[in-house]
Scaffold this motif. Structure first.
Motif, PDB file in Angstrom:
ATOM      1  N   LYS A   1     -14.297   0.965  -0.777  1.00 28.43           N
ATOM      2  CA  LYS A   1     -14.143   1.293  -2.193  1.00 28.43           C
ATOM      3  C   LYS A   1     -15.414   1.896  -2.767  1.00 28.43           C
ATOM      4  CE  LYS A   1     -10.706  -2.352  -2.965  1.00 28.43           C
ATOM      5  NZ  LYS A   1     -10.369  -3.598  -3.700  1.00 28.43           N
ATOM      6  N   LYS A   2     -16.525   1.759  -2.045  1.00 31.45           N
ATOM      7  CA  LYS A   2     -17.791   2.308  -2.499  1.00 31.45           C
ATOM      8  C   LYS A   2     -17.911   3.751  -2.039  1.00 31.45           C
ATOM      9  CE  LYS A   2     -20.095  -2.188  -2.236  1.00 31.45           C
ATOM     10  NZ  LYS A   2     -21.256  -2.931  -1.700  1.00 31.45           N
TER      11      LYS A   2
ATOM     12  N   ASN B   1      -9.531  11.348  -3.929  1.00 29.37           N
ATOM     13  CA  ASN B   1     -10.179  10.045  -3.840  1.00 29.37           C
ATOM     14  C   ASN B   1     -11.201  10.024  -2.705  1.00 29.37           C
ATOM     15  OD1 ASN B   1     -10.422   7.120  -4.383  1.00 29.37           O
ATOM     16  ND2 ASN B   1      -9.428   6.903  -2.395  1.00 29.37           N
ATOM     17  N   CYS B   2     -10.830  10.581  -1.550  1.00 32.87           N
ATOM     18  CA  CYS B   2     -11.745  10.609  -0.402  1.00 32.87           C
ATOM     19  C   CYS B   2     -12.935  11.522  -0.673  1.00 32.87           C
ATOM     20  CB  CYS B   2     -11.002  11.065   0.851  1.00 32.87           C
ATOM     21  SG  CYS B   2      -9.846   9.840   1.498  1.00 32.87           S
TER      22      CYS B   2
ATOM     23  N   THR C   1     -12.814  -3.358   4.145  1.00 31.99           N
ATOM     24  CA  THR C   1     -11.981  -2.692   3.149  1.00 31.99           C
ATOM     25  C   THR C   1     -12.693  -2.607   1.810  1.00 31.99           C
ATOM     26  OG1 THR C   1     -10.004  -3.542   4.248  1.00 31.99           O
ATOM     27  CG2 THR C   1      -9.733  -2.719   2.008  1.00 31.99           C
ATOM     28  N   VAL C   2     -13.375  -3.678   1.431  1.00 38.40           N
ATOM     29  CA  VAL C   2     -14.131  -3.675   0.176  1.00 38.40           C
ATOM     30  C   VAL C   2     -15.216  -2.606   0.215  1.00 38.40           C
ATOM     31  CG1 VAL C   2     -15.726  -5.010  -1.256  1.00 38.40           C
ATOM     32  CG2 VAL C   2     -13.657  -6.088  -0.355  1.00 38.40           C
TER      33      VAL C   2
ATOM     34  N   ASP D   1      -1.981  -7.028   1.990  1.00 42.57           N
ATOM     35  CA  ASP D   1      -2.942  -7.299   0.927  1.00 42.57           C
ATOM     36  C   ASP D   1      -3.062  -8.806   0.698  1.00 42.57           C
ATOM     37  OD1 ASP D   1      -4.483  -5.446  -0.286  1.00 42.57           O
ATOM     38  OD2 ASP D   1      -3.353  -5.363  -2.146  1.00 42.57           O
TER      39      ASP D   1
ATOM     40  N   TYR E   1     -12.616   6.160   7.321  1.00 43.06           N
ATOM     41  CA  TYR E   1     -11.785   5.702   6.208  1.00 43.06           C
ATOM     42  C   TYR E   1     -10.323   5.633   6.628  1.00 43.06           C
ATOM     43  CZ  TYR E   1      -9.675   5.394   1.562  1.00 43.06           C
ATOM     44  OH  TYR E   1      -8.938   4.987   0.475  1.00 43.06           O
TER      45      TYR E   1
ATOM     46  N   HIS F   1       0.834  -1.203   0.000  1.00 38.49           N
ATOM     47  CA  HIS F   1       0.000   0.000   0.000  1.00 38.49           C
ATOM     48  C   HIS F   1       0.873   1.259   0.000  1.00 38.49           C
ATOM     49  CE1 HIS F   1      -3.866  -1.981   0.632  1.00 38.49           C
ATOM     50  NE2 HIS F   1      -3.223  -2.810   1.412  1.00 38.49           N
TER      51      HIS F   1
ATOM     52  N   ARG G   1     -15.522  10.161  -3.104  1.00 41.89           N
ATOM     53  CA  ARG G   1     -16.349   9.093  -2.544  1.00 41.89           C
ATOM     54  C   ARG G   1     -17.181   9.555  -1.350  1.00 41.89           C
ATOM     55  NH1 ARG G   1     -12.038   4.031  -2.620  1.00 41.89           N
ATOM     56  NH2 ARG G   1     -11.772   3.931  -4.862  1.00 41.89           N
TER      57      ARG G   1
ATOM     58  N   LYS H   1      -8.694   1.949   6.716  1.00 37.31           N
ATOM     59  CA  LYS H   1      -7.700   1.754   5.656  1.00 37.31           C
ATOM     60  C   LYS H   1      -6.323   1.502   6.255  1.00 37.31           C
ATOM     61  CE  LYS H   1      -6.925   1.554   1.241  1.00 37.31           C
ATOM     62  NZ  LYS H   1      -7.548   0.516   0.416  1.00 37.31           N
TER      63      LYS H   1
ATOM     64  N   GLU I   1      -0.689   4.719  -1.728  1.00 37.04           N
ATOM     65  CA  GLU I   1      -1.731   5.436  -0.984  1.00 37.04           C
ATOM     66  C   GLU I   1      -1.150   6.062   0.274  1.00 37.04           C
ATOM     67  OE1 GLU I   1      -6.315   5.114   0.504  1.00 37.04           O
ATOM     68  OE2 GLU I   1      -5.371   3.360  -0.369  1.00 37.04           O
TER      69      GLU I   1
END
Length: 873
Positions: free
Chosen positions: A474-475, A370-371, A470-471, A435, A423, A219, A374, A427, A222
């Protein structure tokens, strides 16, 4: 105490926020931050979360005590336990890095551990997690001398040991399975050595170096982007944290007596120097709305109420208007002030700084964008503390404690006072876990095949639980919050973007009504896509629905007027709106509800804000602004405002080209026609265009029309389209979800018509049964002539050919939820509008038919294609 504490001069947090942070948060961001705070508070009260923290403290104390048996054999058993206990506490308040420190001296360290781990312990999650923070890697002891911490223990075993790391780790029951490859990586990885030579921090030969953790867990980018945002974003003022920040969180989450005792010796009173302000006496304190009005009127930095604090609470005195910046000077606290209720007030800054006050993230880099894209709040970047603390939990193998409960404890520790966001915490935990795609890769070392990387947790089930979180990240935040709440077992209602739209309308309505009472001009509409009257109409429609309690029976006009504010009643009973045919909205909503055979109260949401947002979304989506919204949805997010601007120019020019002395332009977006926006330039250009388009118009008239058109286009280009884009997106989301109104099923066999246009070249012979998928909302009408007119009005434009689709609804109502009859709420009720949602597959049931049709005496080709809605989405 009878002595009153002097009134606090100002709310420093609000003052600095107003002065230093010019860009206010969006309504969604404010709502998201509130939900995250409440999530932390709720988790902090869960017994399973407290138990996870207690067991982790018990286990870490056990590890440190056992380690001292190996390194300091001269100590007695009690001395070893006490020295290990020392690691959990600080002796100097000024060294505190966060809340949760409690006052324990060297002789009472073991009693302090008992305070945490006793079955009837009253210790808060924050106190326990802070103690873990101290003992894991903060590395200071009450008694001084050699530091005792988990960090020093692990690094001695793996970095300076004599090759018996496996045996030592086994004695302490550490997670050798993960620690061996990870520490070997820290010592020998070439890429890490290279990074270490370039950066002074983050990649040290340190088990808690977050950069190394991120690189090990795949990671790195990021983490790097987050660090760039943090390093170049600046820092907050060091006196921004106050006891009142904790008091509002309630019992069990606010500062405890033990924490207050620890902090009292360093509390200070600040005085403001060089401040220019105005005191205004008032009988009652100003509301938030009134404070905002004064702030705008006086062009002030901050406006706030002022109170006097005493043993019985606070008393309102006046309000201040701050008009120039100030300098704050600190003085030592007076001990007697701490006995007053005011000791919790903003005039007593604490010696630590929370994340959101300590760090200001640089706008622009990928991490921030990105944050924001979303919908996640930005606080202080990815949480290094969360990553380290989760590693601590996993490395010491806490028995009978689910990892998810320790993650809840991290959230309960950091969220209430916004050290980090959801987040940033989750994260960071994911970064520490490694990962999944890199876990279990193999390498050959000394002719032995072994796994190069091991995931932090042993249990596949626990890894799976945290990977699910974590998945979800991503939404978008709305969907993620719902999923996170379900998996964490919390009950606080998750926020919804529709609330932003409803808040805009209700806040504006308050300002409108107050302006009417004060005989002042009405405020500008809350949305650029609405006029003042249309905004009032939307509010009236949402309020009328629950008044209809029985199908087919409606309250009379007098009752309705008594339930609505004057401006809303006026709009509701006004028949001059476009597409009303001279009939009032009261008439159209009665007809609409009667045709659906429902009562309004039976189809509205239990949440009034959701109904209001849906009504507004449908109204705006069915207006002239749809053209702008449609253009924005077809491009990348960063190009939306430009697409709206270019479409506004094209729309205006097309209407000017066809302008005649009698032509109507009701479908123009409100932002162009509203006098409070671009309306003045539009009216001038339209008037000149009508004059220039007359038969026999003069060259002077044509020249004037060209000049005024040029000025209109310049005004459109100079207009800031970004706020409108945000508003249209809110309306689009509200219209496409429709959760605020439960529309009934449409009768099977119903036919609706869609008038559109296609390039001529697209019509080659087409086989029956070909399928088409609708995008977003497809607008149709029950009236054939309406669809025909729409198709005709767009024909001939850039070689377009008009198309008429006939869509037949299926039998048995299988397609429930795929469409809605919304004409009672639409901007043009006379069009009998029915919408079909995005993602619906339509099946062609006949060949295209080329028929000659006429419209207003003109002959054109009509291609009629019949479709059938599917049985399911």
């Amino acid at each position: 105490m009878t002595t009153l504490t002097p009134e606090p001069p100002f709310d420093y947090e609000a003052y600095y926020s107003a002065w230093q942070k010019k860009n206010a948060d969006s309504p969604w961001q404010i709502r998201a931050k509130t939900w995250e705070t409440n999530l932390g508070v709720e988790l902090a009260e869960q017994e399973s979360v407290k138990e996870a923290a207690r067991r982790t403290i018990r286990r870490l104390h056990e590890v440190l005590t056992w380690d001292l048996e190996n390194t300091q054999k001269n100590l007695s058993s009690t001395e070893r336990k006490k020295k290990a206990a020392d690691a959990f506490f600080l002796s100097k308040p000024k060294d505190a890095k966060s809340a949760g420190q409690i006052k324990i001296d060297e002789e009472n360290a073991l009693q302090g551990i008992d305070y945490f781990i006793d079955e009837d312990s009253k210790a808060s999650v924050r106190e326990m997690m802070t103690a873990l923070f101290n003992a894991a890697y903060f590395g200071q002891n009450v008694g001084g001398g050699e530091g005792v911490s988990l960090k020093s223990t692990i690094q001695r075993i793996y970095f300076t040991g004599d090759g018996n790391a496996c045996d030592l780790a086994s004695r302490l029951k550490l997670n050798h399975r993960h620690l061996e490859p990870y520490t070997n990586y820290l010592k020998n990885n070439a890429k890490l050595v290279n990074l270490r030579s370039k950066f002074s921090k983050g990649f040290e030969k340190d088990i808690y170096a977050v950069g190394s953790l991120a690189n090990y867990g795949s990671h790195f980018w990021e983490y790097a982007s987050s660090q760039i945002c943090r390093q170049f974003g600046g820092r907050g003022a060091p006196s921004d944290t106050f006891p009142s920040d904790y008091l509002r969180l309630g019992p069990g989450i606010g500062l405890s007596e033990e924490e207050r005792e620890f902090q009292n010796s360093v509390l200070v009173i600040p005085e403001i120097d060089g401040l220019s302000y105005k005191e205004v006496k008032s009988d009652i304190e100003l509301t938030d709305l009134e404070l905002r009005a004064v702030l705008q009127e006086k062009q002030a930095i901050q406006v706030q109420n002022a109170y006097s604090y005493g043993p019985n609470g606070k008393t309102f005195l006046k309000y201040y208007t701050i008009i120039e910046p100030a300098k704050i000077i600190h003085h030592n606290v007076r001990s007697w002030d701490l006995d007053s209720a005011a000791a919790y007030g903003p005039e007593y800054p604490l010696p630590w700084v929370e994340g959101f006050k300590n760090a200001s993230l640089l706008k622009g880099p990928w991490y921030v964008n990105n944050c924001l894209r979303r919908g996640y709040p930005l606080v202080a970047g990815l949480s290094g503390t969360a990553a380290r603390m989760f590693c601590t939990f996993a490395w010491i193998n806490v028995p009978e404690t689910p990892a998810i409960d320790f993650v809840k404890a991290l959230l309960a520790w950091m969220l209430p006072v916004r050290d980090h966001s959801v987040y940033e915490i989750l994260k960071a935990v994911h970064i520490a876990m490694l990962d999944p795609k890199d876990a279990g890769t193999w390498s050959c070392e000394n002719f032995v095949l072994r796994k190069r990387k091991e995931r932090l947790l042993v249990s596949g089930r626990e890894n799976g639980q945290l990977d699910e979180l974590t998945v979800l990240l991503k939404k978008g935040a709305k969907e993620a919050y719902q999923g996170i709440s379900e998996r964490l077992g919390t009950k606080s209602p998750t926020p919804h973007p529709k609330q932003d739209l409803a808040d805009l309308l209700t806040t504006w309505a308050e300002s409108r009504d107050k302006a009417a009472v004060d005989h002042k001009p009405l405020p500008s509409p809350p949305l650029s896509a609405l006029t003042v009257d249309e905004a009032s109409l939307v509010l009236a429609m949402a309020k009328y629905l629950p008044l209809v309690t029985t199908p087919g029976t409606h309250p009379d006009q007098g009752v309705v007027r008594s339930k609505l504010p004057v401006k809303e009643a006026g709009a509701f009973f006004n028949g001059s709106f476009k597409g009303s045919g001279g009939l009032t909205r009261y008439y159209w909503m009665k007809e609409w509800l009667d045709s659906l055979h429902v009562a309004g109260k039976d189809i509205v949401s239990a949440q009034p804000w959701e109904t209001l947002a849906t009504v507004c979304g449908v109204y705006v989506y069915s207006s002239g602004s749809f053209t702008l919204l449609n253009a924005a949805d077809k491009v990348a997010p960063k190009s939306r405002a430009k697409a709206i601007r270019d479409t506004a120019i094209a729309t205006a020019e097309k209407d000017l080209n066809r302008a005649t002395p009698t032509s109507k332009h009701d479908d123009m977006p409100v932002v162009i026609t509203d006098p409070k926006q671009l309306g003045a330039s539009w009216e001038k250009a339209l008037g000149d265009a009508r004059e220039a388009n007359k038969d026999g118009s003069t060259e002077a008239a044509k020249k004037q029309a060209k000049q005024s058109r040029k000025q209109l286009i310049a005004a459109i280009k100079a207009y800031d389209w970004r706020p409108l884009d945000e508003q249209l997106k809110m309306c689009s989301d509200a219209a496409t979800t429709l959760g605020g109104v439960n529309f009934p099923v449409i009768a099977a066999g119903t036919q609706v018509y869609r008038g559109t246009y296609k390039p001529k070249v697209s019509f080659s012979p087409t086989a029956v049964s070909k399928k088409y998928v609708t995008s977003k909302i497809t607008s149709t009408s029950r009236k054939y002539d309406i669809a025909e007119r729409f198709a005709h009005e767009h024909s001939g434009y850039r070689f377009k050919t008009p198309v008429l689709d006939t869509i037949t609804f299926p039998d048995h109502g299988e397609a429930t939820g795929l469409y809605a009859e919304i004409y009672g709420l639409s901007r043009v009720p006379s069009e009998a509008e029915v919408i079909i949602f995005g993602g619906v597959t339509l099946t062609r049931t006949s060949e295209p038919k080329n028929d000659i049709a006429t419209y207003n005496g003109d002959v054109f080709t009509c291609i009629e294609v019949s479709h059938l809605l599917p049985q399911k989405r």
